[in-house]
Design an enzyme around this catalytic site. Structure first.
Site, PDB file in Angstrom:
ATOM      1  N   THR A   1       1.800   3.518  -6.734  1.00 14.02           N
ATOM      2  CA  THR A   1       2.139   3.953  -5.384  1.00 14.02           C
ATOM      3  C   THR A   1       1.436   5.293  -5.174  1.00 14.02           C
ATOM      4  OG1 THR A   1       3.964   4.310  -3.820  1.00 14.02           O
ATOM      5  CG2 THR A   1       4.282   5.151  -6.062  1.00 14.02           C
TER       6      THR A   1
ATOM      7  N   GLY B   1      -2.408   2.360  -4.454  1.00 15.09           N
ATOM      8  CA  GLY B   1      -1.958   3.742  -4.415  1.00 15.09           C
ATOM      9  C   GLY B   1      -1.896   4.273  -2.992  1.00 15.09           C
TER      10      GLY B   1
ATOM     11  N   VAL C   1       0.867  -1.176   0.000  1.00 10.58           N
ATOM     12  CA  VAL C   1       0.000   0.000   0.000  1.00 10.58           C
ATOM     13  C   VAL C   1       0.901   1.223   0.000  1.00 10.58           C
ATOM     14  CG1 VAL C   1      -1.802   1.273   1.223  1.00 10.58           C
ATOM     15  CG2 VAL C   1      -1.786  -1.237   1.290  1.00 10.58           C
ATOM     16  N   CYS C   2       0.561   2.199  -0.838  1.00 10.90           N
ATOM     17  CA  CYS C   2       1.270   3.476  -0.867  1.00 10.90           C
ATOM     18  C   CYS C   2       2.760   3.247  -1.180  1.00 10.90           C
ATOM     19  CB  CYS C   2       1.046   4.200   0.464  1.00 10.90           C
ATOM     20  SG  CYS C   2       1.399   5.967   0.472  1.00 10.90           S
ATOM     21  N   THR C   3       3.642   3.906  -0.448  1.00 15.47           N
ATOM     22  CA  THR C   3       5.081   3.809  -0.729  1.00 15.47           C
ATOM     23  C   THR C   3       5.695   2.500  -0.266  1.00 15.47           C
ATOM     24  OG1 THR C   3       5.494   5.072   1.298  1.00 15.47           O
ATOM     25  CG2 THR C   3       5.498   6.291  -0.794  1.00 15.47           C
TER      26      THR C   3
END
Length: 226
Positions: A123, A153, A103-105
């Site tokens: 990301t 993202g 998830v995300c970075t």
């Protein structure tokens, strides 16, 4: 008949964004047979980027093999890229996992472990331009599937990723039931949430005040650990 556990493992580290972790965890823990494990180097509390701590349930050394491995993101990703213990844990768990996710970075942790080479990935919007540095092919989407690797993202997209995975594993009715259970019916008070749908001055302000500097930190960390 006893159901075989489906082990969901979250690899956490200091300065994670708690919603990257707790959003999908809240949904995934309700899957039939799911057992959630919160793994870190030690059992010491892990401080999130909002100041409170999360207590791991297991260490990297004692963690069972994941059926689904998830790596959240947050402000701690850049320093975590040089954490060999974390990177090795992710790499080793991924080798036998049915699903490898972020998830995300958290995508950059997967990338540093060599898991995004040649794969489509996403990301947080502030960092998507750096994905080629870990061999990934950037795709602007809320959730990206490439084989058994799934990247989500920024932050809240972890909930969408969880529901999509649940539908893959147990069918749409189960996913819809959990969506109803948690009353997940997003209706934000403002249009926006992506650079494409937000006013240009706000996007520029966010880049200038936060994301340009953070992306530069991530780029430096990726170069240092290449």
């Amino acid at each position: 008949m006893t159901q075989t556990p489906f082990h969901v493992v979250f690899a956490i580290f200091d300065q994670i964004t708690q919603l990257d972790f707790t959003g999908p965890a809240q949904f995934l823990c309700r899957m039939p047979g799911a057992q959630v494990h919160v793994a870190s180097a030690t059992l010491d509390p892990v401080v999130t980027d909002v100041g409170f701590a999360i207590v791991p349930t297991t260490t990297f050394a004692d963690c069972p093999q994941a059926d689904l491995l998830c790596v959240p993101g947050g402000l701690g990703v850049a320093p975590a890229l040089s954490d060999a213990q974390l990177i090795n844990f992710v790499r080793n768990q991924a080798s036998e996992a049915q699903w490898v996710t972020s998830v995300c970075t958290g995508a950059f942790i997967l990338g540093r472990a060599g898991l995004l080479q040649g794969r489509r990935a996403t990301t947080h919007w502030g960092y998507t331009g750096l994905l080629p540095m870990v061999g990934a092919v950037r795709e602007d989407a809320r959730t990206v599937f490439d084989g058994n690797v799934v990247t989500a993202g920024g932050v809240t997209s972890g909930i969408d990723f969880a529901l999509t995975i649940i539908a893959e594993l147990h069918g749409e009715d189960v996913a819809r039931s959990l969506q109803l259970n948690f009353e997940y019916d997003p209706a934000p008070p403002f249009a926006g949430g992506t650079p494409a749908t937000s006013p240009k001055p706000i996007v520029a302000m966010m880049r200038e005040r936060f994301y340009d500097a953070r992306a530069a930190e991530m780029e430096a960390a990726l170069n240092a650990t290449a």
